[in-house]
Scaffold this motif. Structure first.
Motif, mmCIF file in Angstrom:
data_model
loop_
_atom_site.group_PDB
_atom_site.id
_atom_site.type_symbol
_atom_site.label_atom_id
_atom_site.label_comp_id
_atom_site.label_asym_id
_atom_site.label_seq_id
_atom_site.Cartn_x
_atom_site.Cartn_y
_atom_site.Cartn_z
ATOM 1 N N GLU A 118 -7.086 43.776 85.879
ATOM 2 C CA GLU A 118 -6.761 42.697 86.808
ATOM 3 C C GLU A 118 -7.867 42.472 87.840
ATOM 4 O O GLU A 118 -8.231 41.325 88.139
ATOM 5 N N PHE A 122 -10.367 39.160 88.230
ATOM 6 C CA PHE A 122 -10.513 38.460 89.500
ATOM 7 C C PHE A 122 -11.986 38.358 89.895
ATOM 8 O O PHE A 122 -12.458 37.305 90.333
ATOM 9 N N THR A 128 -10.212 32.470 93.123
ATOM 10 C CA THR A 128 -8.793 32.095 93.133
ATOM 11 C C THR A 128 -7.954 33.248 92.609
ATOM 12 O O THR A 128 -8.246 33.778 91.529
ATOM 13 N N ARG A 130 -5.694 34.566 90.557
ATOM 14 C CA ARG A 130 -4.868 34.321 89.372
ATOM 15 C C ARG A 130 -4.473 35.660 88.747
ATOM 16 O O ARG A 130 -5.059 36.094 87.760
ATOM 17 N N TYR A 131 -3.520 36.321 89.346
ATOM 18 C CA TYR A 131 -3.096 37.626 88.860
ATOM 19 C C TYR A 131 -1.876 37.502 87.948
ATOM 20 O O TYR A 131 -1.032 36.628 88.123
ATOM 21 N N ASN A 132 -1.809 38.402 86.996
ATOM 22 C CA ASN A 132 -0.665 38.468 86.092
ATOM 23 C C ASN A 132 0.577 38.859 86.893
ATOM 24 O O ASN A 132 0.531 39.801 87.702
#
Length: 417
Positions: A118, A122, A128, A130-132
């Motif tokens: 993760e 990033f 931005t 945009r994490y799971n």
């Protein structure tokens, strides 16, 4: 208050030398090394290019594809080992009071692969976030016992223990205490770890903790050998199901051994180095013996922490010699990390399984990869070098020590009605 007796009624293992308990035990008694070049990532620029990885493992053989994708490997390992233990123990939870069945699980690091993936994603982006949405639930250590409890509908005590390499031994001690105090009937205990990735290997390399014997990985883990140069990283899981004796007898359970004592202590010395005289190690074994109501003469085998580090092996041996005195020469001592590598938070669990099976089968797993005697160790001590040994094992002790100075020991003995 009379304490209840606690027995072992189910075992499960997923290890670098066997993906179930029978294969794990066969690997241990035959002196099989689990160390090999790493296949999970490109090690070209890493100091250490080998480890004890779990082999021939596909989570989709055990879990639905969609489910597996939501789980970090350390949780996948936990579920697979626990499934084996539940089946091994013959548990039918629909016929039991699941309000009195819990899960206490240990891990030292937890979802490192998830964290690495993760953060890397990033860093490659435009900033931005945009994490799971599964990032946090996949990563946190307590999610392993959470998933186990959800799978089986277990509503008893449920939490995780974190004490670095002592984590799963602390989990067993907590489970032991909950049961003998009458607060639970059954507790699924153990530990899992999955740190063989770029972050795990790079971090331990930076500490100079790992062996760099890249030319001969299978012999790199050399506890008590003069040429030992660090530990070998391992991964996997071990599950030990602990049960109150009368509860086990009432359902006709098979009993592997009895857990009779647990001890804890702190080195209070250094964040990574053990006390040079083994003060914490001596204290934790003293506490375990006292808790079990046993003396040093009652112990036939010690599965030592024995990581194959220059300082750690000496410190632990000093502790054994000081505490056991002349009884030390009657012991078998071995480090199964010579075969499995060091599973960090899961080490205590799989080494407890080794101890339980040694007690049950009267066989001591060896310390493999011994080539050169180190004058730092008393030659009269029996380190069970290179070959398993048969002997009666009435009671055995398992040591685990973690960064931060955390020490935990458990003692198992033959079950007697």
């Amino acid at each position: 208050m009379e304490l209840k007796r606690v027995v072992v009624t189910g075992l499960g293992a997923l290890t670098p030398i066997g993906n179930n308990v029978p294969d794990f035990w066969e690997g241990l008694t035959n002196g099989v090394s689990g160390a090999a070049p790493i296949k999970g990532f490109n090690t070209e620029k890493f100091k250490t290019k080998f480890a004890c990885e779990v082999k021939n493992f596909n989570p989709e053989d055990f879990l639905e594809k969609k489910e597996a994708r939501k789980l970090d490997p350390f949780v996948q390992y936990a579920l697979v080992a626990t499934d084996e233990a539940v089946k091994d123990g013959g548990f039918d939870f629909e016929k039991l009071d699941t309000n009195r069945i819990g899960v206490i699980w240990g891990a030292g690091i937890g979802g490192l692969k998830t964290f690495l993936d993760e953060i890397s994603n990033f860093a490659k982006g435009d900033g931005t976030p945009r994490y799971n949405p599964f990032f946090i639930p996949k990563m946190i250590i307590d999610i392993a016992p959470g998933h186990i409890s959800i799978k089986y509908g277990l509503r008893g005590p449920n939490f995780a223990t974190v004490s670095a390499c002592a984590s799963s031994t602390n989990a067993m001690i907590d489970a032991f205490n909950y049961i003998r105090l009458g607060m639970a009937d059954v507790i699924i205990s153990g530990g899992s770890e999955a740190i063989i990735n770029e972050a795990g290997m790079g971090g331990f390399n930076a500490m100079h903790a790992l062996s760099t014997r890249n030319d001969d990985p299978s012999t790199a883990s050399r506890p008590f050998d003069k040429d030992r140069d660090g530990f070998v990283a391992g991964e996997g899981a071990g599950t030990i199901i602990l049960e109150e004796l009368e509860h086990a007898k009432a359902r006709g359970a098979k009993i592997y051994a009895e857990l009779v004592g647990g001890g804890m202590s702190a080195d209070a010395n250094h964040i990574t180095a053990p006390h040079p005289d083994g003060l914490g190690a001596r204290m934790v074994m003293t506490n375990a013996l006292k808790d079990a109501g046993l003396t040093t003469s009652d112990i036939d085998y010690i599965n030592v922490h024995g990581t194959s580090t220059p300082l750690g092996d000496i410190s632990e041996t000093k502790a054994i010699a000081t505490l056991f005195g002349e009884d030390a020469y009657k012991l078998n001592i071995s480090s199964t990390k010579s075969m499995t590598g060091h599973l960090l938070g899961a080490a205590g669990a799989i080494e407890a399984i080794a101890v339980i099976l040694a007690v049950k089968n009267d066989i001591i797993p060896p310390t493999i990869n011994h080539f050169t005697d180190d004058p730092a160790f008393d030659p009269k001590l029996n380190f069970t070098f290179n070959k398993a040994q048969k002997r009666t094992v009435r009671a055995a002790l398992s040591n685990t020590f973690g960064f931060g100075g955390h020490n935990a020991s458990v003692i198992f003995k033959k079950y007697e009605a």
